[in-house]
Scaffold this active site. Structure first.
Site, short mmCIF file in Angstrom:
data_model
loop_
_atom_site.label_atom_id
_atom_site.label_comp_id
_atom_site.label_asym_id
_atom_site.label_seq_id
_atom_site.Cartn_x
_atom_site.Cartn_y
_atom_site.Cartn_z
N GLU A 280 0.43 25.93 1.27
CA GLU A 280 1.74 25.47 1.06
C GLU A 280 1.89 24.00 0.31
O GLU A 280 0.68 23.35 0.57
CB GLU A 280 2.54 24.96 2.50
CG GLU A 280 1.36 24.35 3.57
CD GLU A 280 2.16 24.62 4.80
OE1 GLU A 280 1.41 24.86 5.89
OE2 GLU A 280 3.35 24.33 5.08
N LYS B 290 1.87 20.18 -0.73
CA LYS B 290 1.37 18.97 0.05
C LYS B 290 2.55 17.98 -0.29
O LYS B 290 2.55 17.16 -1.46
CB LYS B 290 0.00 18.52 -0.39
CG LYS B 290 -0.66 17.34 0.37
CD LYS B 290 -1.70 16.89 -0.05
CE LYS B 290 -2.31 15.69 0.83
NZ LYS B 290 -1.70 14.54 0.65
N ASP C 55 4.43 14.58 -0.36
CA ASP C 55 3.85 13.38 -0.39
C ASP C 55 4.66 12.19 0.17
O ASP C 55 5.80 11.56 -0.27
CB ASP C 55 4.17 12.81 -2.13
CG ASP C 55 3.49 11.56 -2.35
OD1 ASP C 55 3.50 10.84 -3.33
OD2 ASP C 55 2.48 11.06 -1.43
N TYR D 200 4.30 21.13 9.28
CA TYR D 200 3.04 22.09 8.87
C TYR D 200 2.02 22.47 9.73
O TYR D 200 1.27 23.00 9.38
CB TYR D 200 2.60 21.17 7.57
CG TYR D 200 1.96 19.78 7.94
CD1 TYR D 200 2.61 18.82 7.25
CD2 TYR D 200 0.98 19.54 8.68
CE1 TYR D 200 2.10 17.51 7.64
CE2 TYR D 200 0.24 18.43 8.83
CZ TYR D 200 0.91 17.15 8.52
OH TYR D 200 0.70 16.04 8.75
N LYS E 111 -5.68 18.80 -5.13
CA LYS E 111 -4.71 17.92 -5.94
C LYS E 111 -4.14 18.26 -7.22
O LYS E 111 -5.00 18.92 -7.83
CB LYS E 111 -5.46 16.76 -6.09
CG LYS E 111 -5.53 16.09 -4.53
CD LYS E 111 -4.08 15.71 -3.80
CE LYS E 111 -4.29 14.87 -2.50
NZ LYS E 111 -4.56 13.11 -2.72
N CYS F 113 -30.13 -9.38 -7.99
CA CYS F 113 -28.85 -9.34 -7.00
C CYS F 113 -28.08 -10.24 -7.26
O CYS F 113 -28.59 -11.51 -7.37
CB CYS F 113 -29.43 -9.32 -5.42
SG CYS F 113 -27.90 -9.46 -4.46
N CYS G 128 -28.13 -12.55 -3.68
CA CYS G 128 -29.11 -13.56 -3.21
C CYS G 128 -30.26 -13.42 -4.15
O CYS G 128 -31.28 -14.16 -3.91
CB CYS G 128 -29.89 -12.67 -2.12
SG CYS G 128 -30.45 -10.90 -2.26
N CYS H 187 -30.30 -3.87 -4.12
CA CYS H 187 -31.00 -5.34 -4.10
C CYS H 187 -32.10 -4.87 -2.85
O CYS H 187 -31.93 -4.10 -1.81
CB CYS H 187 -29.79 -6.24 -3.30
SG CYS H 187 -30.48 -7.48 -2.63
N CYS I 211 -30.19 -10.95 2.19
CA CYS I 211 -28.76 -10.80 1.14
C CYS I 211 -27.68 -11.18 2.19
O CYS I 211 -27.33 -10.18 2.96
CB CYS I 211 -29.09 -9.51 0.36
SG CYS I 211 -27.64 -9.25 -0.50
#
Length: 674
Positions: free
Chosen positions: A115, A117, A119, A227, A316, A410, A413, A428, A434
């Site tokens: 079915e 979707k 929005d 649904y 989608k 990094c 740090c 890192c 860090c």
């Protein structure tokens, strides 16, 4: 065009839109992506709406027609409102169906219900004795906001169901949305009144449902469509999702007129293409198709992973795109030390929001895109997915554009950065040195799904780490009110509440504790499986990689991450510190019982006639054995029904004993009678 005065800008936009429209509709040779056309179109609409004197009859614009709010009562969902995993193309859809078939151990795909979707805003409606008793938003999936008064004003929501013989208590799940025409009419009236307009129908629906005055909601053109069911009665309930929808329809609950039952990948693809063609003509916004396994018994067998069901997926539609310019690259450090490049962009409107940042994932992605500083790039935003850079428009590149360089140290740090063999991610090496990793670890540890420390928000964590009060999550449990008081916006009451919340978090569950440790690849579902399998942290921490892979949700990669974590001296010290701080949990249930099958591992596969596979596994575990989802050399016995596939073949290759359903019942009866 921002340097142009409104009359000149409007004239320029009309000329460009007319030319682009001719190229697209007449010549079939568009020179710009749809997103750039849409951006110019929206800008012209804005100008014409703001400056009435600029409106022209022949203008291109005339060719066409959430966190729970403190103000609402928080309510608990008796059945969690889960999210759906996404598929963005046919290959990902095919992969989903293959996983379904593999887990069900069958060759052909089970019947699906498809079915559109919608929005809009997901809601839960609870009916008692046929009458609407409560309505709530999704919220975080576990708790939402009580919006009953507002939902009662929506004409498509039945306050009393039609027909008779309604269950004593059941829950309807659905979407509340605003039709396109309703949205346009509402915004037009708002403009005439000089009020703020909504950016898209979804935002309009969400804003309407969050009105404190239900009279305001009543004046909004909202629509409801159901649904699925949430909380269901245990007896006299349909066996399939499709039959539930038909039952809802007979009770006066609106369902999608476009829902269909499908039985093949080809049928799924055809349905997707057909609805995609209809998308622009529908009276409401949709952003994809939802496919669900129809049979509830199959759904139960497939189960869930983390916060999503394995028996459903949302495929989608192509994402919305726009063109903008890259203004810089920032390297962010996560809680595991992963260093992620983030694109800083000239703000651009796409997918209903203004985007100024986009993920670049890792340096391999930067190289794939051939990205350089100040490039013009195409940005994609699909639904609520984080915006990403899709491609670079090479013809717009400056000849002197600089390459993007990976950091050697990094950015937080200044510890060395490393890249492990086989990984695309830079990390890192600073660990607890860090501050960025410490902050990320504390955020994760205190999150609702982990130790759930109420009040320990982003800004407080920043201050705690920056002031040196917290160097690891264990330091949380030695904090005092006096230490908290100097922090910004921290009064005596707030400090006391936070200390009380930290203290309350000492009582948790083993699964939440494991998840809170932030071990790589160990999500909620895996943490739950590990807790049930091992029962205590010490047994788990000493388990070998081979032993770990016997757990259903644990593969070789996860097992390796677990062993690395528990063999690291710094992590051993952290776990000891947390336990010494008083963190504890109830004894974990569901461990293998003592019995005649103790020490054995069974696998159930294929279709059983007299009981479900879950019921068979429960019966096996009650006699002391463990059950697994995959076959290995340590498997003791296979219970195989009709349709058993690869697992049966592997068992035969390994000479593992195989019994059928009749033999199983005979064996169980004899063992249970001992």
């Amino acid at each position: 065009m921002s340097d142009l005065q409104p009359p000149e800008e409007a004239k320029h936009l009309r000329a460009r839109l007319q030319q682009w429209g001719h190229e697209y509709y007449v010549l079939d040779r568009p020179s710009v992506p749809d997103s750039e056309y849409d951006l110019a179109f929206r800008r012209l609409q804005q100008l014409e709406a703001t400056h009435a004197e600029l409106r022209e009859e022949n203008s291109p614009t005339q060719r066409v027609g959430g966190e729970p709010l403190a103000s609402f009562v928080s309510v608990e969902h008796k059945v969690p409102m889960l999210s759906l995993d996404n598929a963005f193309d046919g290959d990902e859809m095919a992969a989903f169906l293959k996983r379904v078939c593999d887990r069900l151990d069958q060759q052909s795909i089970p019947e699906l219900v498809a079915e559109p979707k919608l929005d809009g805003v997901a809601v839960s409606l609870m009916y008692e004795k046929g009458e609407l008793a409560r309505a709530a938003t999704r919220g975080d999936g576990s708790r939402g906001e009580d919006i009953t008064k507002n939902v009662r004003t929506i004409g498509t929501v039945p306050l009393k169901l039609q027909g008779k013989s309604h269950p004593e208590l059941f829950e309807v799940r659905g979407e509340i949305y605003m039709s396109r025409q309703g949205f346009e009419d509402f915004n037009e009236q708002a403009r005439l009144r000089g009020e703020k307009t909504f950016v898209n129908p979804r935002n309009a629906a969400a804003g309407s449902l969050r009105q404190l005055d239900s009279k305001i909601t009543a004046a909004r053109p909202l629509v409801f469509c159901c649904y699925s069911a949430g909380l269901q009665p245990e007896v006299n309930w349909p066996d399939t999702h499709w039959d539930v929808l038909q039952l809802f329809l007979s009770w006066g609950l609106p369902i999608s007129a476009h829902a269909e039952r499908l039985n093949s990948l080809e049928a799924c693809d055809a349905y997707y293409d057909r609805v995609a063609e209809l998308r622009d003509t529908l009276p409401f916004d949709i952003d994809g198709i939802v496919f669900k396994v129809n049979d509830f018994a199959a759904q139960q067998s497939l189960g869930f992973v983390a916060r999503a069901p394995r028996w459903a997926i949302a495929r989608k539609f192509p994402a919305q795109e726009a063109i903008t310019k890259l203004t810089g690259i920032e390297f962010q450090v996560g809680r595991t030390g992963a260093i992620t490049p983030v694109a800083r962009l000239e703000p651009v409107f796409v997918g209903g929001v203004t985007v100024s940042n986009a993920t670049l994932h890792n340096m391999d992605e930067v190289a794939r895109l051939e990205l350089r500083m100040q490039d013009s790039v195409v940005i994609r935003r699909a639904g609520d997915v984080i915006p990403q850079v899709v491609s670079v428009i090479l013809e717009r590149r400056d000849q002197n554009a600089e390459h993007v360089q990976a950091p050697a140290d990094c950015p937080v740090c200044h510890s060395p950065v490393e890249r492990s063999s086989g990984e695309a991610t830079l990390r890192c090496t600073g660990g607890l040195v860090c501050p960025a990793q410490v902050k990320g670890a504390v955020r994760h540890f205190a999150s609702r799904r982990a130790l759930d420390i109420d009040g320990l928000g982003e800004k407080i964590i920043e201050q705690l780490v920056n002031e040196g009060l917290v160097r690891s999550v264990a330091d949380l449990y030695s904090l005092t009110v006096e230490q908290l008081l100097p922090l910004e916006r921290m009064g005596a009451k707030s400090a006391g509440n936070l200390i009380a919340a930290i203290d309350a978090s000492r009582q948790t569950t083993l699964a939440k504790f494991l998840y809170g440790l932030g071990i790589r690849e160990v999500g909620e579902a895996t943490a739950e499986s590990l807790a049930k399998e091992f029962g205590d942290i010490h047994t788990l921490s000493e388990a070998s990689e081979e032993r770990l892979t016997e757990v259903g949700d644990v593969g070789p990669i996860v097992a390796e991450h677990l062993r690395r974590f528990f063999t690291a001296e710094v992590n051993q010290a952290l776990v000891r510190s947390l336990l010494d701080a008083g963190i504890s949990w109830p004894a974990v249930a569901h461990l293998a019982a003592e019995g005649p099958l103790q020490g054995q591992t069974w696998v159930v596969t294929g279709r059983l006639d007299s009981l479900s596979r879950d019921q068979a596994e429960e019966r096996i575990r009650a006699l002391g054995a463990k059950t697994a989802k995959s076959v290995s050399k340590k498997t003791s016995t296979i219970l195989a029904g009709p349709g058993a596939g690869s697992k049966l073949k592997k068992a035969q290759d390994l000479a593992i004993p195989v019994i059928d359903e009749t033999e199983f019942h005979t064996m169980m009866s004899e063992l249970e009678g001992e």
